[in-house]
Design an enzyme around this catalytic site. Structure first.
Site, PDB file in Angstrom:
ATOM      1  N   GLY A   1     -39.049 -37.095  22.328  1.00 37.10           N
ATOM      2  CA  GLY A   1     -39.097 -35.717  21.831  1.00 37.10           C
ATOM      3  C   GLY A   1     -40.431 -35.024  22.061  1.00 37.10           C
ATOM      4  O   GLY A   1     -40.530 -33.809  21.932  1.00 37.10           O
ATOM      5  N   GLU A   2     -41.477 -35.792  22.385  1.00 32.58           N
ATOM      6  CA  GLU A   2     -42.777 -35.141  22.648  1.00 32.58           C
ATOM      7  C   GLU A   2     -42.653 -34.256  23.885  1.00 32.58           C
ATOM      8  O   GLU A   2     -41.829 -34.505  24.758  1.00 32.58           O
ATOM      9  CB  GLU A   2     -43.848 -36.211  22.901  1.00 32.58           C
ATOM     10  CG  GLU A   2     -44.253 -36.949  21.644  1.00 32.58           C
ATOM     11  CD  GLU A   2     -45.343 -37.993  21.904  1.00 32.58           C
ATOM     12  OE1 GLU A   2     -45.813 -38.100  23.053  1.00 32.58           O
ATOM     13  OE2 GLU A   2     -45.690 -38.714  20.956  1.00 32.58           O
TER      14      GLU A   2
ATOM     15  N   GLN B   1     -44.698 -17.603   4.028  1.00 31.07           N
ATOM     16  CA  GLN B   1     -45.459 -18.562   3.191  1.00 31.07           C
ATOM     17  C   GLN B   1     -46.940 -18.204   3.258  1.00 31.07           C
ATOM     18  O   GLN B   1     -47.763 -18.974   3.734  1.00 31.07           O
ATOM     19  CB  GLN B   1     -45.264 -19.999   3.687  1.00 31.07           C
ATOM     20  CG  GLN B   1     -43.858 -20.365   4.099  1.00 31.07           C
ATOM     21  CD  GLN B   1     -42.838 -20.123   2.995  1.00 31.07           C
ATOM     22  OE1 GLN B   1     -43.144 -20.275   1.826  1.00 31.07           O
ATOM     23  NE2 GLN B   1     -41.644 -19.715   3.388  1.00 31.07           N
TER      24      GLN B   1
ATOM     25  N   HIS C   1     -44.820 -10.031   7.803  1.00 27.84           N
ATOM     26  CA  HIS C   1     -44.211  -9.933   6.471  1.00 27.84           C
ATOM     27  C   HIS C   1     -45.114  -9.183   5.487  1.00 27.84           C
ATOM     28  O   HIS C   1     -44.641  -8.453   4.624  1.00 27.84           O
ATOM     29  CB  HIS C   1     -43.902 -11.341   5.965  1.00 27.84           C
ATOM     30  CG  HIS C   1     -43.118 -11.348   4.720  1.00 27.84           C
ATOM     31  ND1 HIS C   1     -41.900 -10.716   4.606  1.00 27.84           N
ATOM     32  CD2 HIS C   1     -43.379 -11.876   3.506  1.00 27.84           C
ATOM     33  CE1 HIS C   1     -41.450 -10.872   3.384  1.00 27.84           C
ATOM     34  NE2 HIS C   1     -42.327 -11.572   2.692  1.00 27.84           N
TER      35      HIS C   1
ATOM     36  N   ASP D   1     -36.213  -4.402  -1.136  1.00 23.88           N
ATOM     37  CA  ASP D   1     -37.028  -5.026  -2.187  1.00 23.88           C
ATOM     38  C   ASP D   1     -38.345  -4.272  -2.314  1.00 23.88           C
ATOM     39  O   ASP D   1     -38.696  -3.443  -1.465  1.00 23.88           O
ATOM     40  CB  ASP D   1     -37.257  -6.532  -1.941  1.00 23.88           C
ATOM     41  CG  ASP D   1     -37.876  -6.822  -0.600  1.00 23.88           C
ATOM     42  OD1 ASP D   1     -38.710  -6.017  -0.140  1.00 23.88           O
ATOM     43  OD2 ASP D   1     -37.532  -7.863  -0.004  1.00 23.88           O
TER      44      ASP D   1
ATOM     45  N   LYS E   1     -35.534  -6.544  -6.435  1.00 22.36           N
ATOM     46  CA  LYS E   1     -34.755  -7.782  -6.276  1.00 22.36           C
ATOM     47  C   LYS E   1     -35.580  -8.923  -6.853  1.00 22.36           C
ATOM     48  O   LYS E   1     -36.762  -9.037  -6.550  1.00 22.36           O
ATOM     49  CB  LYS E   1     -34.514  -7.940  -4.770  1.00 22.36           C
ATOM     50  CG  LYS E   1     -34.187  -9.269  -4.236  1.00 22.36           C
ATOM     51  CD  LYS E   1     -34.032  -9.232  -2.702  1.00 22.36           C
ATOM     52  CE  LYS E   1     -35.266  -9.734  -1.986  1.00 22.36           C
ATOM     53  NZ  LYS E   1     -35.144  -9.833  -0.535  1.00 22.36           N
TER      54      LYS E   1
END
Ligand code: R5P
Length: 302
Positions: free
Chosen positions: A35-36, A94, A127, A167, A191
């Site tokens: 997977g590397e 985040q 964001h 929101d 919200k």
């Protein structure tokens, strides 16, 4: 200037390159059996300004890792500068600690990007407006809002619509697009999310949408629940039709079906995240940010 596309953003890189009368350059991405990945730059980049276009969505961790090692490959091959154009920046939600003991993953991503030697960063509709302050390299923060404003002008009579932020975090965004459209009215939804599982607990409407076409504008659609709940609340409060606009289509399993079955007439998103074919649905329309990105690259000191 050479434009390289990351594995998940090749189409967007070609669209941007085309607007600059170029072909996108090729970086070979080899995947080992475990997977590397290994990147190999097949062009002469010596003393060239290089741009990597790669949105860190769909498989955000993989996409980030590819950006890090692609920057390294370009630097080692003698590139004069490396700009990362990340039209959708994964982990941008985040950006602070919500509860004691949590990480701030966005800051980790920024530190890693800077550690690899990125010279400049280009993003779209981050964001939060404060995210560029977390970088110590120059950040060019672009927006799809002008494209949306033009589209809204063409599609609606402005006196028949009301803009809606789904929101309170989107108030700045909704004021901005309202200004672009000549200060047309807007409403906001409050919200409240559960901090443990992210689910929406309740929501309420500030503003009048009765007899109007409501046009919701947000930075992203993920599960689609925010848009769908907002549409229901707006219809309940007298909106005659609801349309949804969002820059980033961070769709997850089931988002397409939820939006298609909802009270929303049409969902407009941009191509910051190039949409896999299985996420397309009849109510969806995709507009391109390629021109805006290309113009920014033209004037960003290359
Ligand atoms: C939240 O602060 C964002 O602006 C979006 O409203 C949110 O990420 C959308 O998420 P979902 O589609 O999962 O409700």
């Amino acid at each position: 200037m050479l434009i390289f596309g990351g594995s998940l953003s090749k189409v967007l890189a070609s669209r941007i390159a085309k607007r600059l009368n170029k072909e996108a350059s090729v970086a070979e991405v080899f995947r080992f059996p475990d997977g590397e990945k290994r990147i190999r730059i097949r062009e002469n980049v010596l003393d060239q300004d290089c741009v990597i276009v790669h949105s860190t969505a769909l498989l955000p961790d993989e996409a980030y890792m590819e950006v890090f090692i692609m920057v390294d490959a370009l630097k080692r091959s003698g590139a004069k500068s490396v700009t990362v154009a990340m039209p959708y920046m994964g982990y941008s939600r985040q950006d602070h600690v919500f509860r004691d003991g949590e990480d701030v993953s966005l800051e980790v991503m920024i530190k890693l990007l800077e550690a690899t030697g990125v010279d400049k960063f280009i993003a779209f509709d981050l964001h939060s407006i404060r995210i560029p302050e977390l970088f110590s390299i120059p950040v060019i923060h672009l927006s799809a809002l002008p494209i949306f404003a033009e589209k809204i002008k063409k599609e609606f009579k402005l006196n028949e619509i009301v803009l809606v932020s789904p929101d309170m975090g989107g108030i700045r965004r909704i004021k901005e697009i309202s200004e672009m459209l000549g200060n047309i009215p807007y409403a906001t939804i409050e919200k409240n999310r559960d901090l443990v599982n992210g689910e929406i607990n309740d929501s309420g409407l500030n503003g009048d949408v009765r007899g109007k076409i409501a046009v919701i504008v947000d930075d992203m659609i993920s599960t689609g629940i925010t848009m769908v709940d907002a549409a229901e609340l707006l219809v309940k409060n007298g909106a005659i039709k609801v349309f949804a606009y969002a820059t980033h289509a961070v769709f997850s399993k089931g988002t397409d079906e939820l939006l298609q079955k909802s009270k929303i007439e049409k969902v407009v998103v941009s191509d910051t995240i190039v949409m896999p074919i299985y996420f397309l649905f009849p109510k969806l329309e995709v507009v391109s940010i390629a021109e805006v990105a290309a113009e920014a690259l033209k004037i960003s000191n290359f």
